[in-house]
Design a protein around this motif. Sequence first.
Motif, PDB file in Angstrom:
ATOM      1  N   LYS A   2       0.996  -1.181  -0.445  1.00 29.38           N
ATOM      2  CA  LYS A   2      -0.047  -0.264   0.022  1.00 29.38           C
ATOM      3  C   LYS A   2       1.169   1.162   0.264  1.00 29.38           C
ATOM      4  CE  LYS A   2      -3.706  -2.810   2.685  1.00 29.38           C
ATOM      5  NZ  LYS A   2      -4.887  -1.760   3.697  1.00 29.38           N
ATOM      6  N   PHE A   3      -0.020   2.518  -0.435  1.00 31.50           N
ATOM      7  CA  PHE A   3       1.027   3.670  -0.980  1.00 31.50           C
ATOM      8  C   PHE A   3       1.585   4.116   0.413  1.00 31.50           C
ATOM      9  CE2 PHE A   3       1.578   7.565   0.058  1.00 31.50           C
ATOM     10  CZ  PHE A   3       2.031   8.282  -1.291  1.00 31.50           C
ATOM     11  N   LYS A   9       8.889   4.196   4.510  1.00 30.62           N
ATOM     12  CA  LYS A   9      10.244   3.497   3.875  1.00 30.62           C
ATOM     13  C   LYS A   9      10.586   4.607   2.840  1.00 30.62           C
ATOM     14  CE  LYS A   9       9.159  -1.660   3.014  1.00 30.62           C
ATOM     15  NZ  LYS A   9       9.543  -1.810   4.228  1.00 30.62           N
ATOM     16  N   VAL A  10      10.212   5.621   2.256  1.00 29.42           N
ATOM     17  CA  VAL A  10      10.432   6.854   1.374  1.00 29.42           C
ATOM     18  C   VAL A  10      11.189   8.096   2.596  1.00 29.42           C
ATOM     19  CG1 VAL A  10       9.861   8.152  -0.401  1.00 29.42           C
ATOM     20  CG2 VAL A  10       9.298   6.596  -0.212  1.00 29.42           C
ATOM     21  N   TYR A  24      16.260   4.750  -4.195  1.00 31.86           N
ATOM     22  CA  TYR A  24      14.996   4.694  -4.266  1.00 31.86           C
ATOM     23  C   TYR A  24      14.303   3.635  -5.722  1.00 31.86           C
ATOM     24  CZ  TYR A  24      15.399   8.761  -1.545  1.00 31.86           C
ATOM     25  OH  TYR A  24      15.649  10.089  -0.728  1.00 31.86           O
ATOM     26  N   LEU A  25      15.568   3.573  -6.323  1.00 35.21           N
ATOM     27  CA  LEU A  25      14.999   3.038  -7.563  1.00 35.21           C
ATOM     28  C   LEU A  25      13.945   1.644  -7.260  1.00 35.21           C
ATOM     29  CD1 LEU A  25      18.198   2.966  -9.971  1.00 35.21           C
ATOM     30  CD2 LEU A  25      16.189   3.889 -10.568  1.00 35.21           C
ATOM     31  N   LEU A  26      14.727   1.023  -6.030  1.00 32.91           N
ATOM     32  CA  LEU A  26      13.615  -0.457  -5.477  1.00 32.91           C
ATOM     33  C   LEU A  26      12.017  -0.236  -5.391  1.00 32.91           C
ATOM     34  CD1 LEU A  26      16.718  -2.077  -3.381  1.00 32.91           C
ATOM     35  CD2 LEU A  26      15.941  -2.561  -5.532  1.00 32.91           C
ATOM     36  N   LEU A  27      12.298   1.222  -4.546  1.00 28.56           N
ATOM     37  CA  LEU A  27      10.802   1.339  -4.121  1.00 28.56           C
ATOM     38  C   LEU A  27       9.682   2.154  -4.908  1.00 28.56           C
ATOM     39  CD1 LEU A  27      11.493   3.617  -0.788  1.00 28.56           C
ATOM     40  CD2 LEU A  27      10.589   1.318  -1.188  1.00 28.56           C
ATOM     41  N   PHE A  69       6.856  11.029  -0.122  1.00 28.60           N
ATOM     42  CA  PHE A  69       8.019  11.922   0.858  1.00 28.60           C
ATOM     43  C   PHE A  69       6.612  12.963   0.890  1.00 28.60           C
ATOM     44  CE2 PHE A  69       9.711  14.800   3.344  1.00 28.60           C
ATOM     45  CZ  PHE A  69      10.120  14.073   4.351  1.00 28.60           C
ATOM     46  N   HIS A  70       6.530  13.694  -0.194  1.00 31.60           N
ATOM     47  CA  HIS A  70       6.175  14.880  -0.462  1.00 31.60           C
ATOM     48  C   HIS A  70       4.502  14.447  -0.891  1.00 31.60           C
ATOM     49  CE1 HIS A  70       9.507  17.429  -0.435  1.00 31.60           C
ATOM     50  NE2 HIS A  70       9.957  16.354  -1.508  1.00 31.60           N
TER      51      HIS A  70
END
Length: 562
Positions: A2-3, A9-10, A24-27, A69-70
Amino acid sequence: MKFGEIQKKVSSLYQNPGASASEYLLLAKALDDTDANNLPPYVRTIKAAFLGSYTIQGLPEIYMARGGFHNLRIQTYLAPYNQFTQESINAQSGLAAFDPEIVFVALDTPDVMDAKHLETVGRGLLEHTRAKIFFFNFMPSWQASGAHVQDMNAVLADLEKNEERIVIFDFVKFLDRIGTSNHWYTKYKELGDLRLAPAAFVPLSEELMRYAVARAGSTKKCLILDLDNTLWRGIIGEDGMAGIVPDRAVQEYIVALHEKGIILAVNSKNNAEDAREVFEHHPDMILKEHHIAAWRANWQGKERNIAEIAEELNLGTDSFVFIDDSKFEQERVKTVFPEIAILSSDLLTNFAGFYSFNITEEDMRRGAMYVEERKRKEFHGSLPSEDEFLSELGLSLVIRKCLEHDIVRVSKLTQKTNQFNVATRRYTPEEIRSRMQDDGWNIWVAEAKDRFGDYGIIGIAMVERLQDSARIDNFLLSCRILGRKVEEVFLHTIMDSACKDGAGRIIGEFIPTKKNILCESFFSDHGFGLVSSGENQYIYHWTPEGNSYMYPHFIEVMLTKL
């Protein structure tokens, strides 16, 4: 996944400046796979496209991940390698089909033939997309003459000056900040034409994130500050006034935010008297109590304080940023309020969430307005009744047609207002201007002031004139003015004007969202009858026969049609 799980994690990566591009690419893939119809209510979706004359593979994915994150779900499109011309000028291109809201154009001087070539790209993007377009300015290059670089940057400057949708991103300044020699034309240039080293992608994503934040209407409104070991080094209750060291650089940045309209609040586990003493009497304190719109220095949980601050300021918690040095407090608040951006003070100056394309005079006064609102509440509490408070407030309302200099403010209100917004239709400045120029539309603004200060523009009504009726397309009000009958005075004033212009019926629409429950009975409460309803829309009609409205005695109203 889910978001919310991905976002957590982000957020963890965001707090770690050393996090790599690969993390970051993994997420990014997980975010891309999230269900757009099952997102938390505080998340907004936006489409971003990337065009490059060199390899930027990986940048869109990192941009997407950082967007979490935003509170953004960013869908991205990467144009084929070095196909920026074809993608720009072809109405059938993948870019045109993607229909982005923002486009980033990263070109290198050797890849652009001349000024005409660059202008063709810019005009093509304007013609074939509705996007806001961000051109990276051109670096000096050993492969191109200085005159060629100057010509290219002059073309960009001319486009930016004459086209509202084109903006120059200062790529040269960005590289200078992170280290040009370490990130531009390094060893990676020979590995798939990566002229920009992958290590630059994470900081570049945050630099570019401000544009997605602003375009999506997700600009943060309020900065909540911890005090001990955050705003100053040391603990005031233990070290005393002489033992703490205020951080002047952080304070200067925070005051600059306040002057741009960001609302400031304090949330600290402290004795209130000790904390206030620092603000007023420490010689190194630039930030003063008069900058603070809401104050919570006590011993209750910080998450509870935040809930109280949200209620006091009448703001959604998704518009908050919280600065705290304690990982424990950060985690506790994040668990209760996943929508709040939580930072340590050292990350504040590079945070993209406060950015806005155009800062109006009212934006710059917003922080002061909320301080004025605190004074109103203190005044309210000193009087014995609501009626006496309203009578003594000296509230006046000017209702007038929207003017050219109002367009940015009007657009921002349609983008940001969620709670008292009957239809929640978002409009760009270009769309507002188009309706102003259309004889079939009236766009009204409401301005308010009282004994404590000027609220500025607090209400918008967009009314479409039909053959024998008038349809209220958009009606919204800033929440800081609610509870003083301004919303009903505004409504009845524009209805009276429409009837005088020949409308025999007023049509109102309520489109429910997760945030606008305040508007659910607004039309029915003011004499409108429900004529049709569906899952996502309720249509109301009002006719003047048998309807009358008594304007409250405590509001002075002026209607100006010019």
